[in-house]
Write a protein that holds these residues in place. Structure first.
Motif, PDB file in Angstrom:
ATOM      1  N   GLN A  82       0.830  -1.202   0.000  1.00 54.57           N
ATOM      2  CA  GLN A  82       0.000   0.000   0.000  1.00 54.57           C
ATOM      3  C   GLN A  82       0.865   1.253   0.000  1.00 54.57           C
ATOM      4  N   PHE A  83       1.993   1.200   0.700  1.00 50.72           N
ATOM      5  CA  PHE A  83       2.933   2.326   0.660  1.00 50.72           C
ATOM      6  C   PHE A  83       3.438   2.557  -0.771  1.00 50.72           C
ATOM      7  N   VAL A  84       3.738   1.466  -1.471  1.00 49.40           N
ATOM      8  CA  VAL A  84       4.229   1.573  -2.845  1.00 49.40           C
ATOM      9  C   VAL A  84       3.183   2.238  -3.737  1.00 49.40           C
ATOM     10  N   LEU A  85       1.929   1.811  -3.626  1.00 52.58           N
ATOM     11  CA  LEU A  85       0.868   2.399  -4.445  1.00 52.58           C
ATOM     12  C   LEU A  85       0.582   3.839  -4.024  1.00 52.58           C
ATOM     13  N   ALA A  86       0.708   4.140  -2.733  1.00 49.88           N
ATOM     14  CA  ALA A  86       0.533   5.521  -2.283  1.00 49.88           C
ATOM     15  C   ALA A  86       1.637   6.415  -2.849  1.00 49.88           C
ATOM     16  N   ALA A  87       2.865   5.890  -2.929  1.00 49.33           N
ATOM     17  CA  ALA A  87       3.960   6.653  -3.538  1.00 49.33           C
ATOM     18  C   ALA A  87       3.665   6.960  -4.995  1.00 49.33           C
ATOM     19  N   ALA A  88       3.037   6.007  -5.693  1.00 47.60           N
ATOM     20  CA  ALA A  88       2.661   6.238  -7.094  1.00 47.60           C
ATOM     21  C   ALA A  88       1.648   7.379  -7.192  1.00 47.60           C
ATOM     22  N   SER A  89       0.664   7.411  -6.283  1.00 50.11           N
ATOM     23  CA  SER A  89      -0.343   8.471  -6.298  1.00 50.11           C
ATOM     24  C   SER A  89       0.277   9.828  -5.986  1.00 50.11           C
ATOM     25  N   ILE A  90       1.142   9.877  -4.971  1.00 51.57           N
ATOM     26  CA  ILE A  90       1.765  11.149  -4.584  1.00 51.57           C
ATOM     27  C   ILE A  90       2.640  11.685  -5.716  1.00 51.57           C
ATOM     28  N   ALA A  91       3.414  10.784  -6.348  1.00 46.72           N
ATOM     29  CA  ALA A  91       4.284  11.216  -7.445  1.00 46.72           C
ATOM     30  C   ALA A  91       3.464  11.663  -8.649  1.00 46.72           C
ATOM     31  N   THR A  92       2.346  10.991  -8.914  1.00 53.29           N
ATOM     32  CA  THR A  92       1.481  11.407 -10.015  1.00 53.29           C
ATOM     33  C   THR A  92       0.889  12.784  -9.753  1.00 53.29           C
ATOM     34  N   LEU A  93       0.454  13.025  -8.517  1.00 56.46           N
ATOM     35  CA  LEU A  93      -0.064  14.346  -8.158  1.00 56.46           C
ATOM     36  C   LEU A  93       1.017  15.407  -8.314  1.00 56.46           C
ATOM     37  N   ALA A  94       2.235  15.093  -7.879  1.00 53.83           N
ATOM     38  CA  ALA A  94       3.345  16.037  -8.042  1.00 53.83           C
ATOM     39  C   ALA A  94       3.603  16.313  -9.519  1.00 53.83           C
ATOM     40  N   GLY A  95       3.543  15.256 -10.345  1.00 54.89           N
ATOM     41  CA  GLY A  95       3.741  15.434 -11.777  1.00 54.89           C
ATOM     42  C   GLY A  95       2.680  16.328 -12.400  1.00 54.89           C
ATOM     43  N   ILE A  96       1.423  16.171 -11.954  1.00 57.52           N
ATOM     44  CA  ILE A  96       0.343  17.018 -12.465  1.00 57.52           C
ATOM     45  C   ILE A  96       0.597  18.480 -12.106  1.00 57.52           C
ATOM     46  N   LEU A  97       1.013  18.718 -10.866  1.00 64.58           N
ATOM     47  CA  LEU A  97       1.285  20.097 -10.436  1.00 64.58           C
ATOM     48  C   LEU A  97       2.483  20.690 -11.163  1.00 64.58           C
TER      49      LEU A  97
END
Length: 268
Positions: A82-97
């Motif tokens: 779950q940490f790994v998938l959460a890292a994917a979400s956080i990095a995707t959000l950072a990429g969008i910003l």
């Protein structure tokens, strides 16, 4: 809870998803400069680094699962995944910003490469003090002005957004779920790990056969002027958000997907 191997896995996951989210900045830069092929070529350089990182991610995850199985601490593996998938979400959000920043950097790189035509010199330029100054000048966050008069852009429908969300969720969860399935069915963990190719293969077909052509046509329309740049940016924003939604959905799909893969691995 967070040890060095897990931190390395999270950083690799974040880098891979950050580069994937910034892919959309290349399309905006291509529309702005009118050099679609050049903008995609430069992005492919970054994509190469991303895929190289991805090739290391699977073995790192597999080693962690093997270690957990051997030392009897497998109960914490689900939280690790779950940490790994959460890292994917956080990095995707950072990429969008960072898409506005990436778009300006891509445009600057395209202009510089057009004059110098050397990938090596471009890499050295990016790492130089001048390149860092360009990065600082290019930094922008998305503006709320683009939310005014919001509407669904022409050429992008809910079907495309839902399909992209599903494809991105399968890509995010495929390898992680198959490796976690190896913990659930340890006697068949090699078989389970190989089943990720079926999930990722379906998601890849969905992306390249149904989603990318729609976005590519809209990119061409934006270059030709038949679609306004504001509409094109809205389309990119919606596609980016559907990608983020896919990484969040992957967290909910982790356990069901792992159980299904384990069941198939046992009875295949």
């Amino acid at each position: 809870m967070l040890d060095l191997p897990l931190i390395v896995i999270l950083l690799l996951t974040g880098f891979i998803n950050l580069i994937g989210a910034l892919a959309y900045a290349a399309r905006i830069a291509g529309v702005r400069t009118g050099r679609i092929a050049m903008s995609f070529a430069l992005f492919n350089i970054l994509l190469l680094f991303s895929r190289t990182s991805n090739s290391f991610l699977g073995p790192f995850l597999a080693k962690r699962i093997e270690t957990r199985i051997h030392d009897g601490t497998g109960a914490s593996l689900f939280l690790d995944m779950q940490f790994v998938l959460a890292a994917a979400s956080i990095a995707t959000l950072a990429g969008i910003l960072l898409v506005p920043t990436g778009q300006r950097l891509f445009a600057a790189a395209i202009g510089w490469y057009q004059d110098n035509r050397s990938t090596t010199k471009l890499a050295l330029k990016a790492a130089s003090p001048a390149g860092l100054r360009t990065l600082r000048r290019s930094f922008r966050l998305p503006g709320l002005v683009h939310l005014k008069g919001w509407h669904m852009p022409q050429g992008i429908g809910w079907g495309v957004l839902v399909a992209n969300c599903l494809a991105q969720s399968l890509l995010a969860v495929g390898v992680v779920a198959s490796l976690y399935a190896g913990y659930l069915a340890p006697e068949f963990r090699v078989t389970a790990s190989q089943l990720s190719a079926l999930i990722n293969g379906f998601a890849t077909i969905l992306l390249f056969a149904f989603i990318d052509p729609q976005l590519s046509v809209m990119t061409d329309d934006a270059v030709e002027g038949s679609v306004g740049e504001a509409d094109f940016r809205r389309a990119i924003a919606l596609i980016s958000l559907s990608r983020l939604a896919g990484t969040v959905l992957a967290q909910a799909l982790l356990l069901p997907a792992a159980l299904l893969i384990a069941l198939v691995a046992v009875h295949v």
